[in-house]
Design a protein around this motif. Structure first.
Motif, PDB file in Angstrom:
ATOM      1  N   THR A 183      -6.978  -2.746  -7.349  1.00  0.00           N
ATOM      2  CA  THR A 183      -7.643  -3.289  -6.161  1.00  0.00           C
ATOM      3  C   THR A 183      -8.731  -2.346  -5.647  1.00  0.00           C
ATOM      4  O   THR A 183      -9.162  -2.455  -4.506  1.00  0.00           O
ATOM      5  CB  THR A 183      -6.621  -3.549  -5.046  1.00  0.00           C
ATOM      6  OG1 THR A 183      -5.912  -2.326  -4.764  1.00  0.00           O
ATOM      7  CG2 THR A 183      -5.632  -4.620  -5.463  1.00  0.00           C
ATOM      8  N   ASP A 215       0.830  -1.198   0.000  1.00  0.00           N
ATOM      9  CA  ASP A 215       0.000   0.000   0.000  1.00  0.00           C
ATOM     10  C   ASP A 215       0.870   1.256   0.000  1.00  0.00           C
ATOM     11  O   ASP A 215       0.630   2.194  -0.767  1.00  0.00           O
ATOM     12  CB  ASP A 215      -0.904  -0.025   1.237  1.00  0.00           C
ATOM     13  CG  ASP A 215      -1.817   1.178   1.293  1.00  0.00           C
ATOM     14  OD1 ASP A 215      -2.929   1.110   0.756  1.00  0.00           O
ATOM     15  OD2 ASP A 215      -1.412   2.208   1.877  1.00  0.00           O
ATOM     16  N   LYS A 267      -5.943  -1.890  -1.338  1.00  0.00           N
ATOM     17  CA  LYS A 267      -4.694  -2.635  -1.478  1.00  0.00           C
ATOM     18  C   LYS A 267      -4.384  -3.455  -0.232  1.00  0.00           C
ATOM     19  O   LYS A 267      -3.984  -4.624  -0.315  1.00  0.00           O
ATOM     20  CB  LYS A 267      -3.554  -1.671  -1.760  1.00  0.00           C
ATOM     21  CG  LYS A 267      -2.250  -2.330  -2.192  1.00  0.00           C
ATOM     22  CD  LYS A 267      -2.308  -2.784  -3.630  1.00  0.00           C
ATOM     23  CE  LYS A 267      -2.404  -1.606  -4.572  1.00  0.00           C
ATOM     24  NZ  LYS A 267      -2.451  -2.013  -5.997  1.00  0.00           N
TER      25      LYS A 267
END
Length: 421
Positions: free
Chosen positions: A360, A144, A364
């Motif tokens: 995503t 991330d 994430k």
């Protein structure tokens, strides 16, 4: 200017996305290189197994090292992701995890120098469990943070370059053990583990200074079990990714069975620590950066190539083992470990970059934690391969791993080209 030039050389680009990109890239590189080197110096499959054996620890405790390390680093991530997604600044999870890993490594070294036998083994296992949990925080948060602080096209490169530098240092250490420059003793291994602890502490200090933009908190990401499983239910790409990663865990599980096929342990196995570390680190040196660059171009082809390499290597070892009952001693074991480690480095680079670059939908950390939880569960189940080896022999286990790797390579071709989106 110097930072910009170094960044351009390492990534193969002529311009940076913004003025802060080179500094962020090099901070990532330094932090990852330090932690990857620490990982190599405290490798549970080789270093800690040797240490526990030298301390006179019971066999069942030595056998618990890898499950504790691997599953402990993966299974908690689904819970950690809840906290991560609620925070605007997420680098502190990685830095805190690195700090705890450093303290745990120092605890292992202290136990090795001051305790003996079963008491030392229990302390080492406890510290390893703490280290694994701390690593879970790093893993759940890193993709991330990387996705928001590094430009696409450089994420696999920074990981691959850091892996190459770390592997070179571990390789030098292994050579020192192999040629007697460094004594293969309790003291020297404990000092190496202490160095690993200091490296984790240094990485924490570096990473906490990273210039990270604020993220949008995801306060409703974990409202229930169904929400946690949402990506598996709704995202076809993610389901395929999980299947590929599950099939390719064979590359992580194979090395102990290659050693088992070569010989039955004992003093001879302990004496081979340097040689096996040389084979493993040399594989990482020669392949990490290449796999990282390839994964930035196509992570799905990286997974397909590395899965194929694993299938060929493990299948060859299994065939030799079934025909001859062994693979020719420690040198052949080192050769197969070398090839298997190259495949493993490719799988690791491909899966990390694919998940980082995959869409995503702003979740994430959830995707990362969910995938690691599923794989952690599979790794725990993978302990059953030890029983299969007892009944049918390690050659049969390696044959199963070869088939799994081959299927993983084929399924990987069904993944999307996420680097081109």
């Amino acid at each position: 200017m110097l930072l910009t030039k170094i960044h351009q050389i390492m990534t193969g680009t002529h311009v940076s996305a913004d003025a802060g990109e080179p500094q962020r890239f090099l901070r990532h590189f330094a932090s990852l290189a330090a932690t990857k080197l620490a990982d190599g110096l405290i490798d549970p499959k080789l270093v800690l197994a040797w240490l526990m054996g030298a301390l006179g620890a019971p066999g069942y405790m030595v056998g618990a090292l890898v499950p504790i390390r691997e599953a402990g680093a993966l299974l908690p991530q689904i819970l950690l992701a809840r906290w991560i997604q609620r925070r605007r600044i997420r680098k502190y999870f990685w830095a805190g995890g690195s700090l705890l890993q450093g303290l745990a490594a120092l605890g292992i070294a202290f136990a090795a120098l001051t305790l003996d036998g079963t008491p030392a083994a229990w302390v080492i296992l406890l510290c390893l469990a703490i280290l694994a949990l701390a690593r879970a925080a790093c893993s759940a948060s890193y993709k991330d943070v990387a996705a928001r602080t590094l430009a696409k096209g450089s994420r696999g490169t920074v990981s691959g370059a850091a892996g190459t530098v770390a592997a070179a240092a571990v390789f030098a250490f292994a050579l020192g053990l192999s040629f007697g420059i460094l004594p293969l003793s309790m003291t020297s291994i404990s000092i190496a583990i202490t160095v690993a602890g200091v490296l984790w502490l240094a990485a924490a200090i570096l990473f906490v200074q990273l210039d990270e933009p604020e993220a949008e908190p995801q306060t409703n990401s974990f409202e229930g079990f169904r929400a946690l499983l949402g990506p598996l239910r709704d995202d076809t790409e993610f389901r395929t990714y999980i299947l590929v990663r599950g099939l390719l865990i064979s590359t992580a599980l194979a090395p102990p069975f290659l050693v088992m096929l070569s010989h039955a342990g004992g003093e001879r196995e302990l004496g081979n620590l340097g040689l096996l570390m040389v084979a493993s680190s040399l594989a990482a040196i020669t392949s990490s950066y290449v796999w990282g660059r390839l994964s930035d171009r196509s992570s799905r082809w990286t997974l397909a190539f590395s899965g194929t390499a694993a299938a060929v290597a493990l299948g060859g070892a299994a065939m030799i083992g079934l025909l001859t009952g062994g693979i020719g001693g420690q040198w052949m074991a080192a050769l197969f470990i070398f090839v298997a480690q190259i495949a493993y480095e490719g799988v690791r680079a491909g899966r990390k970059t694919h998940l980082t670059d995959m869409d995503t939908h702003g979740r994430k950390a959830i995707y990362t934690a969910l995938s690691n939880t599923v794989i952690g569960t599979l790794l725990l189940a993978g302990g059953g391969f030890g029983l299969l080896a007892e009944v049918a022999g390690p050659s049969v286990v390696l044959a199963v791993f070869a088939v799994s790797s081959a299927f993983g390579a084929m399924v990987a071709l069904k993944l999307g080209e996420v680097q081109q989106r």
